[in-house]
Design a protein around this motif. Structure first.
Motif, mmCIF file in Angstrom:
data_model
loop_
_atom_site.group_PDB
_atom_site.id
_atom_site.type_symbol
_atom_site.label_atom_id
_atom_site.label_comp_id
_atom_site.label_asym_id
_atom_site.label_seq_id
_atom_site.Cartn_x
_atom_site.Cartn_y
_atom_site.Cartn_z
ATOM 1 N N TYR A 179 0.853 -1.085 -0.114
ATOM 2 C CA TYR A 179 -0.120 -0.021 0.033
ATOM 3 C C TYR A 179 0.904 1.374 0.169
ATOM 4 O O TYR A 179 0.117 2.345 -0.369
ATOM 5 C CB TYR A 179 -1.004 -0.026 1.078
ATOM 6 N N SER A 180 2.051 1.184 0.484
ATOM 7 C CA SER A 180 2.931 2.626 0.583
ATOM 8 C C SER A 180 3.548 2.979 -1.049
ATOM 9 O O SER A 180 3.580 2.133 -1.690
ATOM 10 C CB SER A 180 4.063 2.400 1.537
ATOM 11 N N ALA A 181 3.586 4.060 -1.194
ATOM 12 C CA ALA A 181 4.192 4.504 -2.483
ATOM 13 C C ALA A 181 5.622 3.956 -2.697
ATOM 14 O O ALA A 181 6.130 3.540 -3.804
ATOM 15 C CB ALA A 181 4.365 6.114 -2.563
ATOM 16 N N PHE A 182 6.632 3.860 -1.354
ATOM 17 C CA PHE A 182 7.896 3.278 -1.613
ATOM 18 C C PHE A 182 7.750 1.721 -1.899
ATOM 19 O O PHE A 182 8.570 1.448 -2.766
ATOM 20 C CB PHE A 182 8.690 3.599 -0.408
ATOM 21 N N GLY A 183 6.714 1.047 -1.260
ATOM 22 C CA GLY A 183 6.488 -0.217 -1.518
ATOM 23 C C GLY A 183 6.402 -0.504 -3.032
ATOM 24 O O GLY A 183 7.054 -1.264 -3.744
ATOM 25 N N ASN A 203 12.645 7.577 -9.267
ATOM 26 C CA ASN A 203 14.225 7.299 -9.347
ATOM 27 C C ASN A 203 14.734 6.297 -8.703
ATOM 28 O O ASN A 203 14.673 5.875 -7.595
ATOM 29 C CB ASN A 203 14.475 8.512 -8.339
ATOM 30 N N PRO A 204 15.141 5.197 -9.893
ATOM 31 C CA PRO A 204 15.590 3.811 -9.590
ATOM 32 C C PRO A 204 16.751 3.874 -8.598
ATOM 33 O O PRO A 204 16.914 2.992 -7.776
ATOM 34 C CB PRO A 204 15.923 3.293 -11.067
ATOM 35 N N GLU A 205 17.789 4.972 -8.726
ATOM 36 C CA GLU A 205 18.756 4.856 -7.739
ATOM 37 C C GLU A 205 18.481 5.324 -6.462
ATOM 38 O O GLU A 205 18.795 4.452 -5.337
ATOM 39 C CB GLU A 205 19.890 5.870 -8.539
ATOM 40 N N ARG A 206 17.630 6.068 -6.067
ATOM 41 C CA ARG A 206 17.082 6.469 -4.815
ATOM 42 C C ARG A 206 16.445 5.431 -4.289
ATOM 43 O O ARG A 206 16.492 4.973 -2.909
ATOM 44 C CB ARG A 206 16.334 7.729 -4.823
ATOM 45 N N THR A 207 15.491 4.519 -4.797
ATOM 46 C CA THR A 207 14.862 3.494 -4.564
ATOM 47 C C THR A 207 15.810 2.480 -4.085
ATOM 48 O O THR A 207 15.712 1.720 -2.805
ATOM 49 C CB THR A 207 13.859 2.973 -5.737
ATOM 50 N N VAL A 208 16.816 2.271 -4.977
ATOM 51 C CA VAL A 208 17.693 0.957 -4.556
ATOM 52 C C VAL A 208 18.423 1.091 -3.482
ATOM 53 O O VAL A 208 18.508 0.472 -2.489
ATOM 54 C CB VAL A 208 18.726 0.856 -5.867
ATOM 55 N N VAL A 209 18.801 2.764 -3.221
ATOM 56 C CA VAL A 209 19.547 2.873 -1.862
ATOM 57 C C VAL A 209 18.694 2.738 -0.874
ATOM 58 O O VAL A 209 18.898 2.107 0.273
ATOM 59 C CB VAL A 209 20.135 4.239 -1.855
#
Length: 325
Positions: free
Chosen positions: A192-196, A215-221
């Protein structure tokens, strides 16, 4: 018209549930069959002591597998998690015997794990080095550094208040509560979360995710740092389940954690899977390992069984992807 051709919205709720949680249901059924079958063969398998050992003694593996599942869903992998848990346990135990406040003995190792994994995620994301290469290097750094610093010494005389995994709530070990509550929270977060949702999107197709404004890079970090949080909690549970801590890396722990994620339904190619499946798979492994003892079968067969399960799961995932394509 075949079932494959039906739009997902037109399927019954039961079919959508089975389609979304098919692997988790298979693992849950395997656990039930194992408990009934072995329990009928040897009733001692269902004793309170053995059930407690299966669930509470392996809860830290399930907690670590939650974070590992998130990393694999994002399209990466971490083979250094076993070494990180060993380092976390040693740091926590060392702080505890040196009379630091108990809350700091828990908090500092968790923050350390998050910082280490955030650095790993940054290397993976911004240098484009494959995650398996970066984490293999981190595995060597952590394992070598731990042995060099401690020579595998035992840490004893741990204060009673430090032993959080041995505490009980409503007559259940706290480690089981950690496993269940963290699994539920992580499942809600991923769904349910945007980051998930971003983790799933980046794991499925990074360029499409970028085109959609992510932003794939920020998501991976972020997902590696989140993985560090769960590894840190797992390390604390591992450190406090016994009265002593050995300053070494638990053997084959990273393989067990990765296997739990994959057999629990997380695609090794990224983009699909749930953390619920990884927790169920960790319980299944513990039950299989315990059942071998009660069936008078060598515990070395466990690795063979896990290997066969990995191959079967990966093949099923590949077939499922081909059908979808």
């Amino acid at each position: 018209m075949t079932d494959i051709a039906l739009p997902s919205a037109s399927r019954s709720p039961l079919r959508r549930f089975i389609s979304g949680y098919g692997q988790e249901l298979v693992v849950l059924l395997a656990i039930a069959v194992l408990f009934v079958g072995v329990g009928l063969y040897n009733p001692r398998f269902l004793s309170n002591t053995n059930i407690n050992s299966i669930f509470a003694g392996n809860a830290y593996i399930a907690v670590a597998a939650i974070g590992m599942s998130m990393v694999i869903i994002s399209g990466h992998i971490d083979v250094s998690v076993g070494s990180l848990i060993g380092v976390i346990a040693t740091i926590a135990g060392t702080l505890a015997v040196n009379h630091y406040p108990i809350w700091l003995c828990w908090l500092i190792p968790i923050l350390f794990a998050m910082a280490v994994n955030a650095g790993v995620g940054a290397l993976v994301a911004y240098t484009k080095i494959p995650s398996i290469v970066v984490t293999l290097g981190m595995l060597s750094i952590l394992k070598g550094g731990l042995i060099s610093a401690t020579a595998g010494a035992w840490i004893s005389d741990l204060p009673p208040g430090f032993m959080i995994a041995q505490m009980r709530l409503f007559n259940l070990p706290s480690a089981v509560w950690f496993m269940v509550i963290l699994t539920i929270l992580a499942a809600i977060f991923m769904r349910y979360s945007a980051f998930g949702r971003a983790i799933y999107a980046v794991g499925g197709n990074p360029e499409a995710a970028r085109a959609a404004g992510l932003n794939p890079e920020r998501t991976v970090v972020g997902v590696f740092a989140l993985h560090g949080l769960f590894a840190g909690i797992a390390g604390i549970l591992y450190a406090t389940q016994l009265q002593v801590i050995q300053s070494t890396v638990p053997p084959n722990l990273e393989l067990t954690i990765i296997t739990a994620s994959v057999i629990g339904g997380v695609s090794i190619l990224g983009g699909t899977g749930t953390v619920i499946g990884s927790t169920l798979a960790a319980i299944l492994f513990a039950a299989i390992n315990s059942s071998l003892v009660f069936l008078n079968v060598s515990a070395y067969w466990l690795r063979s069984v896990l290997g066969l399960m990995i191959l079967a799961t990966v093949l099923a995932d590949m077939a499922r992807r081909r059908r979808s394509t």
